[in-house]
Design a protein around this motif. Sequence first.
Motif, PDB file in Angstrom:
ATOM      1  N   VAL A 105       0.861  -1.183   0.000  1.00 45.44           N
ATOM      2  CA  VAL A 105       0.000   0.000   0.000  1.00 45.44           C
ATOM      3  C   VAL A 105       0.896   1.230   0.000  1.00 45.44           C
ATOM      4  N   ASP A 106       0.638   2.178  -0.870  1.00 45.09           N
ATOM      5  CA  ASP A 106       1.388   3.425  -0.880  1.00 45.09           C
ATOM      6  C   ASP A 106       1.281   4.092   0.484  1.00 45.09           C
ATOM      7  N   ILE A 107       2.359   4.725   0.934  1.00 43.07           N
ATOM      8  CA  ILE A 107       2.388   5.296   2.283  1.00 43.07           C
ATOM      9  C   ILE A 107       1.314   6.355   2.478  1.00 43.07           C
ATOM     10  N   VAL A 108       0.940   7.077   1.424  1.00 40.42           N
ATOM     11  CA  VAL A 108      -0.145   8.062   1.566  1.00 40.42           C
ATOM     12  C   VAL A 108      -1.462   7.345   1.832  1.00 40.42           C
ATOM     13  N   ALA A 109      -1.749   6.309   1.044  1.00 44.05           N
ATOM     14  CA  ALA A 109      -2.996   5.559   1.211  1.00 44.05           C
ATOM     15  C   ALA A 109      -3.044   4.861   2.564  1.00 44.05           C
ATOM     16  N   LEU A 110      -1.877   4.473   3.089  1.00 43.85           N
ATOM     17  CA  LEU A 110      -1.832   3.788   4.377  1.00 43.85           C
ATOM     18  C   LEU A 110      -2.357   4.659   5.511  1.00 43.85           C
ATOM     19  N   GLN A 111      -2.296   5.971   5.348  1.00 42.66           N
ATOM     20  CA  GLN A 111      -2.712   6.883   6.415  1.00 42.66           C
ATOM     21  C   GLN A 111      -4.216   6.836   6.680  1.00 42.66           C
ATOM     22  N   THR A 112      -5.010   6.624   5.660  1.00 38.82           N
ATOM     23  CA  THR A 112      -6.463   6.773   5.780  1.00 38.82           C
ATOM     24  C   THR A 112      -7.036   5.936   6.912  1.00 38.82           C
TER      25      THR A 112
END
Length: 272
Positions: A105-112
């Motif tokens: 998972v891209d690190i940005v998407a992981l934040q959600t």
Amino acid sequence: MIMKLSFALLIPAVASYNIPANAFTLPSLPSAAASRREILKKASAAAITVAAPGLAGAYDLPDLPYAFDALEPWIDAPTMKIHHDMHHQTYVTNVNKATEGKPAVDIVALQTDALAAGPGVRNSGGGHYNHAFFWDEMTPADKASKTKPSSALQSKINAAFGSTEGMKEKFAAAAAPGAVFGSGWCWVVVNGKDELEIVGTPNQDNPLMKGVKDEIKYPILGLDVWEHAYYLKYQNRRPEYVGNWWNVLNWDKVNENFDYVMKNHAGVPVRG
């Protein structure tokens, strides 16, 4: 001979991922009229697959875009080295452990959904994103002094805070120990109404995480106010650190972040 040479160029890339070179087989030529273009297309597709294997646990510590001492005198070299090489590396190591065996998972998407994913993703995944964001928005003071908010960003700043100085005053209040108690971050974000706000988050939380604020908000600027970010130089004088930090803020990068968020309504991509 030309086709053999072109394919041979792929071998180093294959070897670097420990994939046997014979895993790729060029199709046999049915006739002299076989398309060289088609063969190269297939070889290129194979190279792309090698270059983007999609493995989980693949978050990396990004190099600083400047030397450890480049932000002096405002942020000292020992702090930068410890902060990057030890603290950020720990977050990278631990988020890789937390996501081991799971789909990449891209690190940005992981934040959600970080809060729902548990402490490993929330604390270490958040720590990785926050720090990667933080390094890239800073630059040596002589370069920082030549940057300024774009006209579009300045308009939003004026609408929300009256002026850049007004924004800095509100930011200082929001980043003070009484506002961000203990360890955390202070952010300038774009909210759901495309307006700017200043928000604080505890620990390694950030406004991209569902449940941290009333809605997901998109940072364009953020400051680490954990003690490890400033204590070697400033001891308990966090307000002094916050005020001096503007001397190394790269407004060109903040403008880029702002443009990305306004266009995509998504978190700013980071390295690593």
